[in-house]
Scaffold this motif. Structure first.
Motif, short mmCIF file in Angstrom:
data_model
loop_
_atom_site.label_atom_id
_atom_site.label_comp_id
_atom_site.label_asym_id
_atom_site.label_seq_id
_atom_site.Cartn_x
_atom_site.Cartn_y
_atom_site.Cartn_z
N TRP A 200 40.37 -20.23 111.14
CA TRP A 200 40.20 -19.76 112.52
C TRP A 200 41.57 -19.54 113.14
N VAL B 127 35.37 -13.86 113.84
CA VAL B 127 34.86 -15.00 113.06
C VAL B 127 33.49 -15.43 113.58
N GLU B 128 33.33 -15.44 114.90
CA GLU B 128 32.04 -15.83 115.48
C GLU B 128 30.91 -14.90 115.04
N VAL C 143 35.07 -23.55 109.41
CA VAL C 143 36.38 -22.97 109.69
C VAL C 143 37.42 -24.08 109.64
N ALA D 164 39.29 -14.70 116.53
CA ALA D 164 38.24 -15.64 116.95
C ALA D 164 36.90 -14.95 117.17
N SER E 271 35.92 -20.53 121.73
CA SER E 271 35.37 -20.04 120.47
C SER E 271 35.05 -21.19 119.52
N LEU E 272 35.96 -22.16 119.43
CA LEU E 272 35.70 -23.31 118.55
C LEU E 272 34.52 -24.12 119.06
#
Length: 473
Positions: free
Chosen positions: A10, A18-19, A27, A15, A42-43
């Motif tokens: 990540w 990746v989502e 990740v 970001a 995002s995380l």
């Protein structure tokens, strides 16, 4: 054993992509780039969806001569807790040297450097790992690194070094197959030999990344497509044991999401090829005979050699009775390595000083490779400072890189990248060769904004630089 699946590194730049990517099970995030109290949205969204997040540290320097810094360990543990991570990873490397242990100036590499594969270095590393394991709330896994140079007088191969480290400490291994390829090109080391020695029961997960060749040197850039040779080493590893997880690393020069997804598909195919080969009796028979065969673009398997005796597993660590790593006598953390630390410290300080301070290259090292490494460290330093202080390249324009590399030749880093940015700007402001008045005015405003006892109201230079950055310039 923790089963992770397929993952990707990540990074803020990708970001959103990746989502949206299908088939992402987990990740990995650079631990030092996140703040426990202010995790990126995002995380948080990925975690809410059940995506595992693993913090990957880069600054502990467990392969260094000093004992691990308590503050760095505490910071890493905080990130583990904030991310709800089941595992934390770091590197088999040193990142700083000098200081009180060697009665010499403390120096920072700003990058991961290889430890010598000697008994002294292994003893120190094992003790440092035990200290770290006692301070971290989850199991620790360590990554083999890529290297541009070799240490003279090494006593073990990479496979032997990793195997004994895992056996003595119970630490898990993060095997980077791209780094095995890098060391094959740069140091003539056989990936198949390393794979044959790996204790597969200690495998935590696998890294895959790209790079490029220049003048006979392979640069592990994390900014280029994954080459076929790296995928073949992954297939060879998967032929010995199904990796609990495989992760694609990309740190810059990000392609379109479709290209990243294509690379992830190629990684899955490489793992599947290894598992099919392991399930085919004829292939298994052939595999046993190739222990000494280098992994090349046409090699898809390696030796299926048992490495260690069966061990019990407690909390993700391979242990014998009483929590002691199998096959070793109990050794209290922090004892018994004083002389080894001093010898290792002197050697590492001499190497790092030659790379970042221009002192003579120690005897026995390849001077050409050391020059390549020195240039690489300076270039990486310039790149990271530009990310930490993105206004500086805007203020200095085309002069930024040349001026920074000139500064780096005479000023080793000793306080981290943010301090490096301030020191660089401060030196430019003090130079007898004056900057253009406009640049000097803007740079001074930036320096005062960052270096003062309290943040100032951003001046015109800082506001202008931020506007340019927000426009994507």
């Amino acid at each position: 054993m923790l089963r992770l699946g397929t993952g990707i590194g990540w990074r803020p730049e990708i970001a959103d992509a990746v989502e949206r990517m299908p088939g992402i099970d987990w990740v990995e995030v650079v631990a030092e780039n996140v703040c426990p109290g202010h995790l990126p949205e995002s995380l948080l969204r990925l975690r809410e969806r059940g995506v595992t997040v693993i913090p990957h540290g880069v600054s502990l320097g467990l392969g260094g001569a000093d004992r691990p810094d308590e503050g760095r360990l505490a910071a890493l543990a905080e990130r583990v807790e904030a991310l709800g991570a089941p595992l934390v990873t770091e590197h088999i490397a040193f990142v700083r040297a000098g200081g009180p242990l060697t009665a010499s100036p403390g120096l920072e590499a700003g990058h991961l450097l290889p430890v010598p594969r000697t008994r002294d270095a292994l003893d120190v590393l094992c003790e440092n790992v035990r200290i770290a394991q006692e301070s971290l709330p989850v199991p620790l896994a360590l990554e083999n690194i890529a290297a541009l140079f070799s240490w003279p007088g090494e006593e073990m191969t990479e496979g032997e070094f990793l195997s004994e480290l895992a056996e003595r400490t119970g630490v898990r291994l993060l095997v980077d197959v791209a780094n095995l390829h890098t060391n094959h090109v740069n140091r003539g080391e056989d990936p198949a030999e390393a794979l044959a020695r790996l204790p597969v029961e200690a495998l935590a997960y696998v890294h895959v990344a790209g790079g490029f060749a220049r003048d006979g040197v392979w640069h592990d850039s994390h900014a280029h497509p994954v080459p076929r040779e790296v995928l073949d080493i992954l297939t060879a590893l998967a032929g010995r044991a199904a990796p609990p997880g495989v992760l694609l690393e990309r740190d810059e020069n990000f392609p379109e999401p479709a290209e990243l997804e294509s690379e992830l598909s190629a990684i899955r195919d490489a793992v599947d090829a290894g598992r099919r080969a392991a399930d085919t009796p004829a292939t298994a028979a052939t595999t046993t005979s190739t222990a000494d065969t280098p992994v090349t673009a046409t090699t898809t398997s390696t030796a299926d050699t048992p490495v260690t005796a069966a061990t019990a597993t407690t909390g993700g660590r391979r242990t014998g009775t009483g929590g002691t790593p199998a096959g070793t006598a109990p050794t209290p953390a922090g004892t018994g390595t004083t002389a080894a630390r001093q010898r290792l410290g002197v050697a590492q300080a001499a190497v790092l000083s030659s790379l970042v301070a221009g002192t003579p290259v120690p005897e026995g090292f390849d001077r050409v490779r050391m020059r390549v490494q020195a240039r690489s460290l300076a270039a990486k330093r310039a790149d990271v400072v530009a990310k930490v202080a993105p206004e500086l390249p805007v203020i200095l324009g085309a002069e930024y890189r040349e001026r920074f590399l000139a500064y780096a030749r005479t000023r080793p880093m000793d306080g981290g990248y943010r301090q490096d940015a301030l020191d660089f700007a401060g030196q430019l402001l003090r130079k007898e060769d004056p900057l253009a008045p406009r640049i000097h005015r803007h740079l001074r405003a930036w320096w005062l904004d960052r270096a003062g006892p309290a943040p100032r109201v951003p001046g015109p230079a800082v506001r202008a630089a931020r506007k340019v950055l927000l426009r994507g310039a």
